[in-house]
Structures are given as C-alpha cells and as structure tokens.
Motif scaffolding. Sequence first.
Motif, PDB file in Angstrom:
ATOM      1  N   UNK A   1     -14.614   1.165  17.503  1.00  0.00           N
ATOM      2  CA  UNK A   1     -15.460   0.249  18.294  1.00  0.00           C
ATOM      3  C   UNK A   1     -16.703   0.932  18.852  1.00  0.00           C
ATOM      4  N   UNK A   2     -16.562   2.187  19.267  1.00  0.00           N
ATOM      5  CA  UNK A   2     -17.665   2.827  19.998  1.00  0.00           C
ATOM      6  C   UNK A   2     -18.590   3.674  19.124  1.00  0.00           C
ATOM      7  N   UNK A   3     -18.262   3.862  17.854  1.00  0.00           N
ATOM      8  CA  UNK A   3     -19.137   4.657  16.973  1.00  0.00           C
ATOM      9  C   UNK A   3     -19.544   3.794  15.780  1.00  0.00           C
ATOM     10  N   UNK A   4     -20.821   3.389  15.805  1.00  0.00           N
ATOM     11  CA  UNK A   4     -21.311   2.459  14.769  1.00  0.00           C
ATOM     12  C   UNK A   4     -21.158   3.032  13.370  1.00  0.00           C
ATOM     13  N   UNK A   5     -21.366   4.363  13.233  1.00  0.00           N
ATOM     14  CA  UNK A   5     -21.251   5.009  11.912  1.00  0.00           C
ATOM     15  C   UNK A   5     -19.840   4.809  11.348  1.00  0.00           C
ATOM     16  N   UNK A   6     -18.856   5.019  12.225  1.00  0.00           N
ATOM     17  CA  UNK A   6     -17.454   4.878  11.797  1.00  0.00           C
ATOM     18  C   UNK A   6     -17.163   3.429  11.433  1.00  0.00           C
ATOM     19  N   UNK A   7     -17.630   2.517  12.280  1.00  0.00           N
ATOM     20  CA  UNK A   7     -17.356   1.088  12.039  1.00  0.00           C
ATOM     21  C   UNK A   7     -17.916   0.662  10.687  1.00  0.00           C
ATOM     22  N   UNK A   8     -19.134   1.110  10.377  1.00  0.00           N
ATOM     23  CA  UNK A   8     -19.758   0.717   9.095  1.00  0.00           C
ATOM     24  C   UNK A   8     -18.996   1.254   7.885  1.00  0.00           C
ATOM     25  N   UNK A   9     -18.586   2.529   7.957  1.00  0.00           N
ATOM     26  CA  UNK A   9     -17.889   3.074   6.765  1.00  0.00           C
ATOM     27  C   UNK A   9     -16.492   2.478   6.629  1.00  0.00           C
ATOM     28  N   UNK A  10     -15.811   2.264   7.757  1.00  0.00           N
ATOM     29  CA  UNK A  10     -14.452   1.706   7.678  1.00  0.00           C
ATOM     30  C   UNK A  10     -14.515   0.251   7.217  1.00  0.00           C
ATOM     31  N   UNK A  11     -15.474  -0.512   7.760  1.00  0.00           N
ATOM     32  CA  UNK A  11     -15.636  -1.898   7.301  1.00  0.00           C
ATOM     33  C   UNK A  11     -15.997  -1.943   5.814  1.00  0.00           C
ATOM     34  N   UNK A  12     -16.741  -0.934   5.372  1.00  0.00           N
ATOM     35  CA  UNK A  12     -17.132  -0.869   3.953  1.00  0.00           C
ATOM     36  C   UNK A  12     -15.949  -0.845   3.004  1.00  0.00           C
ATOM     37  N   UNK A  13     -14.786  -0.433   3.512  1.00  0.00           N
ATOM     38  CA  UNK A  13     -13.597  -0.379   2.660  1.00  0.00           C
ATOM     39  C   UNK A  13     -13.094  -1.774   2.292  1.00  0.00           C
ATOM     40  N   UNK A  14     -13.444  -2.766   3.118  1.00  0.00           N
ATOM     41  CA  UNK A  14     -12.893  -4.113   2.870  1.00  0.00           C
ATOM     42  C   UNK A  14     -13.943  -5.218   2.763  1.00  0.00           C
ATOM     43  N   UNK A  15     -15.228  -4.889   3.051  1.00  0.00           N
ATOM     44  CA  UNK A  15     -16.208  -5.992   3.083  1.00  0.00           C
ATOM     45  C   UNK A  15     -17.068  -6.073   1.824  1.00  0.00           C
TER      46      UNK A  15
ATOM     47  N   UNK B   1     -14.576  -3.443  -5.720  1.00  0.00           N
ATOM     48  CA  UNK B   1     -15.080  -3.848  -7.038  1.00  0.00           C
ATOM     49  C   UNK B   1     -14.125  -4.894  -7.599  1.00  0.00           C
ATOM     50  N   UNK B   2     -14.178  -5.121  -8.896  1.00  0.00           N
ATOM     51  CA  UNK B   2     -13.340  -6.169  -9.498  1.00  0.00           C
ATOM     52  C   UNK B   2     -11.853  -5.868  -9.349  1.00  0.00           C
ATOM     53  N   UNK B   3     -11.525  -4.628  -8.962  1.00  0.00           N
ATOM     54  CA  UNK B   3     -10.112  -4.272  -8.789  1.00  0.00           C
ATOM     55  C   UNK B   3      -9.651  -4.432  -7.340  1.00  0.00           C
ATOM     56  N   UNK B   4     -10.498  -5.009  -6.506  1.00  0.00           N
ATOM     57  CA  UNK B   4     -10.060  -5.303  -5.145  1.00  0.00           C
ATOM     58  C   UNK B   4     -10.568  -4.317  -4.118  1.00  0.00           C
ATOM     59  N   UNK B   5     -10.064  -4.465  -2.917  1.00  0.00           N
ATOM     60  CA  UNK B   5     -10.529  -3.698  -1.769  1.00  0.00           C
ATOM     61  C   UNK B   5      -9.600  -2.516  -1.492  1.00  0.00           C
ATOM     62  N   UNK B   6      -9.866  -1.853  -0.366  1.00  0.00           N
ATOM     63  CA  UNK B   6      -9.078  -0.680   0.006  1.00  0.00           C
ATOM     64  C   UNK B   6      -8.335  -0.925   1.320  1.00  0.00           C
ATOM     65  N   UNK B   7      -7.677  -2.099   1.399  1.00  0.00           N
ATOM     66  CA  UNK B   7      -6.938  -2.455   2.620  1.00  0.00           C
ATOM     67  C   UNK B   7      -5.924  -1.397   3.063  1.00  0.00           C
ATOM     68  N   UNK B   8      -5.153  -0.791   2.126  1.00  0.00           N
ATOM     69  CA  UNK B   8      -4.152   0.185   2.598  1.00  0.00           C
ATOM     70  C   UNK B   8      -4.786   1.348   3.361  1.00  0.00           C
ATOM     71  N   UNK B   9      -5.997   1.755   2.948  1.00  0.00           N
ATOM     72  CA  UNK B   9      -6.676   2.857   3.631  1.00  0.00           C
ATOM     73  C   UNK B   9      -7.211   2.349   4.978  1.00  0.00           C
TER      74      UNK B   9
END
Length: 802
Positions: free
Chosen positions: A700-714, A719-727
């Motif tokens: 919540x408090x570090x925008x850099x972290x939020x962007x990379x972590x959100x990048x795993x699922x957004x 790609x066509x093989x899906x997201x990285x929800x488990x990570x």
Amino acid sequence: MFSSVQSFKSIFLKKLESTYGKSFEETTKQDQYQVLGQMVREYISEYWILTNEKYRFTKAKTVYYLSIEFLLGRLLGNNLLNLGITDVVKKGLKELNINLDEIEEAESDAGLGNGGLGRLAACFLDSLASLELPGHGCGIRYKHGLFEQKFVDGFQVELPEQWLRQGNVWEVRKPDLAVEIPFWGRVQTYHDGERLCFQHLEAETIMAVPYDMPIVGYRNKTVNALRLWSAEPSPLPYHKDVMQYKKETEAVSEILYPDDTHDEGKILRLKQQYFLVAASVRSIIRSYRKKNNNIRDLHEKVSIHINDTHPVLAIPELMRILLDEERLGWEEAWEITTKTISYTNHTTMSEALEKWPIRIFKPLLPRIYMIVEEINERFCRELWKKYEGDWKRIEEMAIIAHDQVKMAHLAIVGSHSVNGVAYLHTEILKHREMNLFYQYEPEKFNNKTNGITHRRWLIKANPELTKLIKEGIGDKWIRQPEQLTELMRLKDDEQFLIRLKDIKQKNKEKLALRILQQTGTKVDLASIFDVQVKRLHAYKRQLLNVLHILYLFNRMKEDRNFKPYPRTFIFGAKASPGYYYAKKIIKLINTVADLVNNDKEVCDYIKVVFLENYRVSLAEEIFPAADVSEQISTASKEASGTGNMKFMMNGAVTLGTMDGANVEIFERIGSENIYIFGLRAEEVMNYYQNGGYHSREYYHYDRRIREVVDGLVNGIVSDSYGHFEPIYDSLLMQNDQYFVLKDFSSYAEAQERIGMDFSNVLEWSKKSLINIANSGYFSSDRTIGEYAKDIWKISTPQNVLQ
C-alpha cells in the motif's frame, strides 16, 4: 604415451583408426573424444593402482564420503589439467587440425547431481586427491540424472538427461564386487546359545553393481575413486511378477530425486537411500577386512561421512553389520558406529529435514527399523536421566515421534561430529534449529565453512585470468590458494587493473556468443552482466530479482528521461519437477524477458536472458563473465552457498544479503567491495517468532511495489497462458514468507549504487581484484584440511613405494 607431441599423435591416430575401423578423416568429434578419453584413462590407471597400493601398504585411515549427489561436470579437461598434460594434447591435436575445446564439447556433463550439495561433494573429492588424502566418494550411478531442461512457451519442460547415451569413458564396471541389498520381507528372531539373533526372510533383493571413476589429484600422482552403484535385478529374485520386479529394480538408479508427493515416490526415494548406504557400508567393511583383522578397530582406520540426511541410514546399517554379522554387543557396536560416522547438516529449513512415515519405513526395511527403534528407545532413556519429567523436550528430540522417523535426529545421535557449512549457519543450528541437541552434547557441533576447487573454477574455467595472476604474483597460489592475498599489493596498479578489466571483457564476449547461439538474443557487451544462477527455490528469491527488473521497465516507460546503467540480467536455474511455485517463477522470468527484450524503448538498456539447462559446463562459461553476483536469499535460509565463492574468485562483485557464506565474504573484503542489503538473519527470525511483518503495508505504501505486484495479474506480464495469481497470492494473501517486499526498497537502492559505481572503470576493477585476492580462503583445500584434521583424523600417508 604423452611424453612428446609426436608419440601422442601417432598413438592417438593408430588407436582412433583401430577402434572405429575408419580413416582419420571420417571420424567424428565424438569418436575423437572417446579415444582421447580412453587414452587418458589408461594413463591414469598406473597412478590409480599405485595409490591403492600405497593406501594398502601403509594401512592409512580412509574417509568414505557418502552423498546422494556428485555434480562432477565434464572430466576430460579437468583430468588433463590435473595430470599436467594439457599442452602436449592441445599441440598434438592442433597439428592434426583438431581443436581440443571442440572435443571437450563432445563430452556430456555427468548427470549425477542437481545443485550446491552435489557440486560441493565433487569439489571435496578433487581436494582430497589434490591434498594426497585417502578419501573416496560413494554415490548412485543415475541413468538419467535429474532432467534436461527445455523452455516451451516460457514453461519449464523436463526431458530425460541422456548423459550415458554414448557410454561413460571414465568408469570401470566391477561386477565381481556386486552386493545384494534386501527390501521388504520379514525378520525372524532365534536364539544361538545365550544370544538373540535376527534373520531377514522372504526379502526382495536388488544387486548393487559398482562402477568406479578415477578422481585425479593435481600433479601429484594420487588417484582416489568415486564408487557409483547401479541397481540391477538379482539372478534369483523373490518376486511373483518378474517384469514388474525388473522395472522396480532399475527405477532405483534411474533418476535423481523421484517425485515424492505420493507414496510410490516416497518408497522409491527411501529405497535409493538404503541402496546407497547398504552397498557402500558393506563394501567399506569388506575392504577393511582385507587389511585388518579386528573389527573393533574400525573407527581407527575408517571414517564414514554423511553429506546431509540422505545417507543417514548408514548408521543403522553399520549397527546391523556389527550386531548381526560381527556378533558384537549393542554398547560396543554403538561406540564403534558413533566414532566412525560424522554428519554435515546443509539446511536450517525444517521442511528440508527428511522425515519418513513409519507405515512406509517399517515394511520396506524391517531389520533397519528395528535397529532405529532400539536406538530411539535407548536415546530417550538417556534423555530421561538428564531431563526427568520434561516430556516435551524428549518428544521434540526423539528420533521416532508422531509416526515418523526423523533423519536429522538420527544423524546427530548416531555420529561423533555435526557440522554446519558457514559460521552463521552453524550458529543458527546451535542456538535455534538444533538447540536442544546442542544443549545436550555441545562438543559434537562445529563449523566447516564450504569451499570450491580453484583448479576447476579458476585455473580451468578462466585461463586468461590465471595467466595474469601468475604474472602478477607467481604461481605459489596454485598449491596454496591463500597466497592469492599477494594480489592486494597490485590493487592500485592501474595497468594491472586495466588488464583485469580486458580479461573480463573477453569472457563477456565468449558468454555473449553462447547467449546469441542459445537464445537468439544479442546483448550489450558494455552493459553490467548481472547474474543469478542457482537452483530455483522461493527462499533464493529469483522473484525479488525479476520484480526489480519489472520496476526498471515500468519506470522507463513512465519517465522517458530515466535511463538506468545498461544491464544484462542473466538467469540459470532448474525447478524441481513437482515444485509448482518455482516453475511459475520460471514462466514469469521468461515472460518478463519477452516483454523487456522486445520493447524498443527499453531493450537498449535492459536485456533479460534465461539460459536453459543450467549445468557445470555452462557455469564454467558464466562465472568468468559475470560483473555482479546475485546472492539474495532471505537471510538465515541459505546454509552457505558456493556460487558466491566461484563468482568472487572470478572477480564478480557480490550483491547479497548477510546470509550463509556472504557474511564471511563481507568480513574478508570489507563493506566497500560488496553490496549488502536487506534484513539480517536475527531480524528475519524475530519476525518468524514474534510476527509484526505485514506485506500488505509495503504494497500500500510503496507505489513501485504496488505497480510490479499488480502487474502480475492486471495484464502487464500476463499472456495467453494466463496470469501469475499464485505468485501474487504468495506475496499478499500468504504474507510474503520470504520477505521479498520488505527487502525490495533496500535491494533497489543497492542496484542503483552498483549502476553508479560501475561507470568508474578503475574503481570497479579494484573491487574485482580485492574479491579475487581474498577468495583463496574459500578454496575447498582449506575446508578439506579442516575436515581431515578436526573430524576424520586422516593424513597423507608416507609414500613408501617410490
């Protein structure tokens, strides 16, 4: 045979043509490798015989190093180096228009290991022989090793590792020394006079057939052995279905670490472990008996070392032989066993300390289970005398508890020495993980910081650097690696530093060519080669590395003026076939590589390369070319690490946590020559014990972290093989067990400092030189010297045969 270039050439040609029945021009590189290998092995044989004779004549105390893995790599170049005949062979082949490097490429890496555990065992064998110490390895001759790794659409795919497809020119099969190993069946007791005796009936037996490989010492005519056991059907099996029996038997030495998520895999693993120790211990006793009459003196002449928990059944197996075959009483047998056996612990992680369910252990190994049960009973009685009424302590220390056999507990109780593999690791063992055992028997515990063989990892892997060091300080360091500290007097010599930088550049060119051939990716030779190569495991935090790469990508896309110092991020790692999460991280790294390498705005500054099928021969090209060595495990989790030492010895600068042997590297080179970041071990352990870490706060408090972590699922890296929800879930829902988000900011700052410092060529070269100069301490010669003196009590026998 190798006395002159001419004699080598004529023997090589004659042997090549007579072996394959075709003219020299028609022979292949594989043919040439096989013949050269045979010639070298024949050359070794004379020294091998002499070494065995010397040990026999002097009755030298011998150590047997039992390990489930021996990651040897290729042996041709190593054997030529240690025999001192590389130049003769190279010149002779050159006159025949053959390139020795190409012949070496024809050799498969021996598929006998996976990671640090097996490579350490290989380095130790090299040091034993090079220090002229009587010591042999005992392992399993896996038909397929772990697996060959391929990437398909970024996913890891496992193929059989066919390392024996062309045979193994270095091994000698010895069927006359085969041993029968029993499984299943039942134990019958009977009385022989006063004595209670045990007989294993209706057992299903497997033949263990030994294959011996020579381990050549460095220019000293000492050749020790690595004995590898192959599982073959017995001539008269006790089995109703012969084909099923044959299949089950061959599976025992088919593959390293079968998947043990189900009972079938667990049974196979336990079978492998008993197969290794039963064959080895019986062979050791047979060899001892040839030279010595009194079995009661066994510990005076033999030391058996167990490398991690896999060979722990050597303890009850030796007891079985002493009790059932040698007819000793329990107390006497136990004293001999504990004085003979020593144990190295390689992990503080409880999930990695093996435990076997009784329901599997007892029927598979009925006599061995009886002995383990008796060891446990007697041990618990001893504990009761000291801690009467403390049921909780006794329950926690018991070898058998909660329907499980605890292998690490058996190892500690049944050996006279327990060592960790780095100062920090040993302290954690003593004061936390094994604290109850340390309180009970503190004198058993000691530290032996790991080491690597500088012969393979510097002299062979980096010949240009070796040449430069010799010019700078002579060659005393080759036999006394601690003498590398002499390089410190050259740390301000500009000319020497520039030459050091030039050698690094040439090694980068070689690796860049390999990367281009293997992946099709062209990398910038002026960029920082930032390398993380090791087993893929959550605690080693390849995830932290790749999330930081994603952060750099995001920042460049957002801020057109941000230009990081150009970097090539290089990964190499295999994930265990059943380790779903680790395989997901491999997919993530490959997905990020596609994203970064194909983005025109970013790819001139960042490239990501994941080299398939990481192995010893590939490592020999990677270490000399690295600028930065990523040793970023969660503090307290990595027992030692040895990749950190190989990088250091080749002049890479460490980016790491205060974990494992990083701590000792830091102490030797000082804070200005290493980039340390993140939590310390005591902080990590405090969080585990008392809580207080909430990964969502960092999200919540570090925008850099939020962007990379959100990048795993957004969709950014999906790609066509899906997201990285488990990570994503592991970081936020499961509270980030390995503190990736907690250490992210500190890691990013350290990376920024590296970018600024690297641009100063001379200063960076100086850091590089200081790392090399202080790497001699981390030679496995020092480690083995300590084991020999403090634990095994072995020494170099006087050569009375000359």
